[in-house]
Design a protein around this motif. Structure first.
Motif, short mmCIF file in Angstrom:
data_model
loop_
_atom_site.label_atom_id
_atom_site.label_comp_id
_atom_site.label_asym_id
_atom_site.label_seq_id
_atom_site.Cartn_x
_atom_site.Cartn_y
_atom_site.Cartn_z
N LEU A 129 -8.78 2.81 -2.18
CA LEU A 129 -8.55 1.46 -1.92
C LEU A 129 -9.86 0.59 -1.82
O LEU A 129 -10.50 1.15 -1.19
CB LEU A 129 -7.57 1.46 -0.37
CG LEU A 129 -7.11 0.25 -0.18
CD1 LEU A 129 -5.83 -0.37 -1.17
CD2 LEU A 129 -6.66 0.26 1.30
N LYS A 130 -9.73 -0.52 -2.72
CA LYS A 130 -10.93 -1.34 -2.51
C LYS A 130 -10.46 -2.81 -2.26
O LYS A 130 -9.46 -3.31 -2.75
CB LYS A 130 -11.69 -1.20 -3.77
CG LYS A 130 -12.19 0.37 -4.34
CD LYS A 130 -12.78 0.32 -5.61
CE LYS A 130 -13.21 1.52 -6.05
NZ LYS A 130 -13.74 1.46 -7.49
N ASP A 174 -2.64 7.84 6.26
CA ASP A 174 -3.97 7.26 5.82
C ASP A 174 -3.63 5.59 5.56
O ASP A 174 -4.44 4.94 5.79
CB ASP A 174 -4.56 7.78 5.00
CG ASP A 174 -5.29 9.07 5.09
OD1 ASP A 174 -5.34 9.41 6.10
OD2 ASP A 174 -5.67 9.63 4.10
N ALA A 175 -2.18 5.19 5.40
CA ALA A 175 -2.10 4.03 4.90
C ALA A 175 -2.35 3.11 5.78
O ALA A 175 -2.75 1.70 5.70
CB ALA A 175 -0.66 3.84 4.40
N LEU A 189 0.95 -1.24 0.06
CA LEU A 189 0.15 -0.15 0.08
C LEU A 189 0.94 1.25 -0.10
O LEU A 189 0.66 2.19 -0.84
CB LEU A 189 -0.73 0.04 1.15
CG LEU A 189 -1.89 1.27 1.24
CD1 LEU A 189 -2.59 1.42 0.22
CD2 LEU A 189 -2.90 0.91 2.52
N LEU A 248 -7.66 7.48 0.65
CA LEU A 248 -6.59 7.71 1.23
C LEU A 248 -6.04 8.94 0.75
O LEU A 248 -5.83 9.08 -0.57
CB LEU A 248 -5.31 6.75 0.83
CG LEU A 248 -5.33 5.46 1.73
CD1 LEU A 248 -6.27 4.57 1.04
CD2 LEU A 248 -3.83 4.82 1.74
N GLN A 273 -14.32 0.13 0.90
CA GLN A 273 -13.43 1.13 0.13
C GLN A 273 -12.92 2.02 1.29
O GLN A 273 -13.63 2.36 2.47
CB GLN A 273 -14.34 1.74 -0.63
CG GLN A 273 -15.02 0.92 -1.80
CD GLN A 273 -15.61 1.83 -2.93
OE1 GLN A 273 -15.31 2.97 -3.21
NE2 GLN A 273 -16.40 0.99 -3.94
N TYR A 274 -11.90 2.53 0.78
CA TYR A 274 -11.08 3.57 1.80
C TYR A 274 -10.35 4.59 0.99
O TYR A 274 -9.81 3.96 0.04
CB TYR A 274 -10.11 2.79 2.61
CG TYR A 274 -9.85 3.73 4.11
CD1 TYR A 274 -10.38 3.11 5.44
CD2 TYR A 274 -8.86 4.70 3.98
CE1 TYR A 274 -9.76 3.84 6.10
CE2 TYR A 274 -8.63 5.41 4.99
CZ TYR A 274 -8.97 5.00 6.30
OH TYR A 274 -8.74 5.73 7.31
N ALA A 329 -5.93 2.57 6.65
CA ALA A 329 -6.69 1.95 5.69
C ALA A 329 -6.51 0.29 5.67
O ALA A 329 -7.41 -0.16 5.48
CB ALA A 329 -6.07 2.53 4.37
N TRP A 330 -5.31 0.12 6.16
CA TRP A 330 -4.83 -1.34 6.02
C TRP A 330 -5.78 -1.99 7.21
O TRP A 330 -6.32 -3.22 6.94
CB TRP A 330 -3.40 -1.54 6.07
CG TRP A 330 -2.93 -2.92 6.11
CD1 TRP A 330 -2.51 -3.64 7.13
CD2 TRP A 330 -3.01 -3.81 4.89
NE1 TRP A 330 -2.38 -5.29 6.61
CE2 TRP A 330 -2.54 -5.32 5.51
CE3 TRP A 330 -3.48 -3.77 3.61
CZ2 TRP A 330 -2.70 -6.36 4.73
CZ3 TRP A 330 -3.41 -4.95 2.70
CH2 TRP A 330 -3.06 -6.21 3.16
N SER A 384 -8.51 -1.12 8.38
CA SER A 384 -9.86 -0.90 8.04
C SER A 384 -10.30 -2.17 7.14
O SER A 384 -11.37 -2.90 7.61
CB SER A 384 -10.28 0.38 7.63
OG SER A 384 -11.64 0.43 7.50
N ALA A 393 -5.50 -0.75 -5.18
CA ALA A 393 -5.45 0.65 -5.18
C ALA A 393 -5.66 1.34 -6.57
O ALA A 393 -5.04 0.99 -7.33
CB ALA A 393 -4.16 0.98 -4.35
#
Length: 358
Positions: A124-125, A144-145, A111, A139, A136-137, A148-149, A151, A159
Motif C-alpha cells: 500500500l502506497k 493488517d488493513a 482497502l 500488508l 508505504q505499508y 495500514a489505513w 498509518s 494498492a
C-alpha cells in the motif's frame, strides 16, 4: 542560454556542475522550500528553459508552471503523470509495459476490497510524495488493513500486488527534443529499509533478452509522452521478465555512478537534452563500477579519499537518521577489484547487506 532548475538540493547542484565547462549555458537553482509566488514568477521569467530536480513539487507551484509549459522540460504532462502513482501505472500500461496489478484505495472498505481482489501480500502506497520507503505499508494478513489505513490512509492510496522478484534493477535514458535517445547500462540496486544502499554495474547474470526488454520499455515510455530529458525506470527482475516498479522523471540515485563511470553522466545528458544539444555517449568507462550511498553519517565515507579508485561526493547536508548525505563511486578493472574496494568501504553498508544475495 539561461536554464532554471526547480530545486537546489544535490541533484540540482550536480545538474549545474555537469556543464560547468559550457560557457554559453548559465544555470540558476530555485529553492522550492523558500517558495513564494512572486519569486517563482521572477525566476521563470528570467530563464529560457526550466527543469526540475524532483517530481515532488507542491500543487500550487505546479499550477503556476502552466503559464510556462512551453519551456518546461520534462513536460508538464510528464510531471503531473509521475507525481501520482495511479497516473503513472496507467501511463506504463498504456505504453505497453508490464506492471503489478493494482487498485485505487480511498477508504478502509476500498482497502479490504483490494485485499480480496489482489490477494496477499500487497504493498500500500500513497499516490503522491513518499520516497526512500516513506508512505508505504506492506500488508501480509487481512488484519493488517486497519493499521495500514490508520498509518498512511485518509488520503488517496494505491494498492499493488506483490511481485515475487529476483532483484531490483533500473534503466536510465536521456531523450532529446528530436526524439533521439541514449540509454545507460543497467545496474543492480540493493535496498535496505526502503533506501537504496548501493548500485552495481554490471548487473551480473542479466540476460541480453532482459536488457533489451528494459531498453524497449524505457523507449516506449519516453516516446509515448514525447519526453525530453533524463528518465529512470525502476524494474523488478522476475523469472519471466521485467516488471515496472516506479518511474522518476529526472536523474536518479542509481545513476550517480555515471559521473565517473560513463562517457557522459546522466546529469550532463539531461542538460544537453533540455538545451537542444546533441546527447553524449553512455558507454561505461570501466569493466566494473559501484555507487555506495552515504546514509546518516559521513564519517565512514572519509576512507574513500585514500583509495585511488574511489570518488567521494559530499552533499553538504546536516546529518540526521536515514538522510542521504553523499555517495562514493568505485571504478575497477574487474568485479573482483570493485568488490574488494567495496569491502574496504564496508562501514558504509549495514551488516548483512553486502555482498548481494544471488
Amino acid at each position: 542560454m539561461k536554464v532554471g532548475i526547480l530545486g537546489n538540493g544535490q541533484l540540482g547542484q550536480m545538474l549545474s556542475d555537469s556543464i560547468k565547462d559550457l560557457a554559453d549555458i548559465e544555470v540558476s537553482l530555485y529553492d522550492l522550500r523558500a517558495h513564494n509566488d512572486a519569486d517563482l514568477a521572477a525566476f521563470v521569467a528570467n530563464v529560457d528553459v526550466v527543469s526540475y530536480e524532483t517530481e515532488n513539487i507542491p500543487a500550487a507551484i505546479v499550477d503556476q508552471l502552466e503559464g510556462i509549459a512551453d519551456k518546461l522540460y520534462p513536460s508538464l504532462t510528464a510531471l503531473k503523470t509521475f507525481q501520482n502513482r495511479l497516473l503513472e501505472k496507467n501511463a506504463l500500461r498504456a505504453a505497453g509495459i508490464d506492471t503489478a496489478d493494482f487498485c485505487a484505495v480511498n477508504s478502509l472498505d476500498d482497502l479490504k476490497q483490494a485485499i480480496n481482489t489482489l490477494g496477499l501480500p500487497i504493498v500500500l502506497k500513497t499516490t503522491t510524495e513518499g520516497y526512500d520507503g516513506k508512505g508505504q505499508y506492506v500488508l501480509r494478513a487481512p488484519t493488517d488493513a486497519e493499521p495500514a489505513w490508520i498509518s498512511i490512509g485518509n488520503r488517496e492510496l494505491i494498492a499493488e500486488a506483490f511481485v515475487p522478484f529476483l532483484r531490483e534493477t533500473s534503466v536510465i535514458a536521456s531523450r532529446d527534443r528530436q526524439g533521439n535517445m541514449v540509454v545507460w547500462p543497467m545496474t543492480e540496486n540493493i535496498h535496505h529499509e526502503g533506501i537504496l544502499r548501493y548500485s552495481l554495474y554490471p548487473a551480473v547474470g542479466l540476460s541480453n533478452e532482459k536488457a533489451a526488454q528494459a531498453e524497449r520499455y524505457i523507449r516506449q515510455l519516453a516516446d509515448s509522452l514525447d519526453y525530453v530529458g533524463t528518465i529512470t525506470l525502476e524494474l523488478f527482475e522476475t523469472e519471466k521478465g521485467l516488471v515496472a516498479n516506479e518511474v522518476a522523471p529526472r536523474v536518479h540515485n542509481s545513476g550517480h555512478w555515471s559521473i565517473e563511470g560513463a562517457d557522459t553522466s546522466q546529469f550532463r545528458n539531461h542538460m544537453l537534452a533540455i538545451t537542444g544539444r546533441d546527447l553524449g555517449a553512455t558507454r561505461a568507462r570501466h569493466n566494473a563500477i559501484a555507487m555506495l550511498n552515504v546514509i546518516s553519517d559521513e564519517e565512514p565515507a572519509v576512507a574513500a579519499e585514500n583509495i585511488a579508485n574511489a570518488f567521494r561526493h559530499s552533499y553538504g547536508k546536516e546529518a540526521r537518521p536515514a538522510r542521504k548525505l553523499g555517495h562514493v563511486t568505485v571504478v575497477a578493472d574487474d568485479e573482483a577489484q570493485r568488490d574488494a574496494t567495496i569491502t574496504q568501504l564496508g562501514a558504509l553498508i549495514p551488516a548483512g547487506v553486502w555482498p548481494p544475495k544471488h
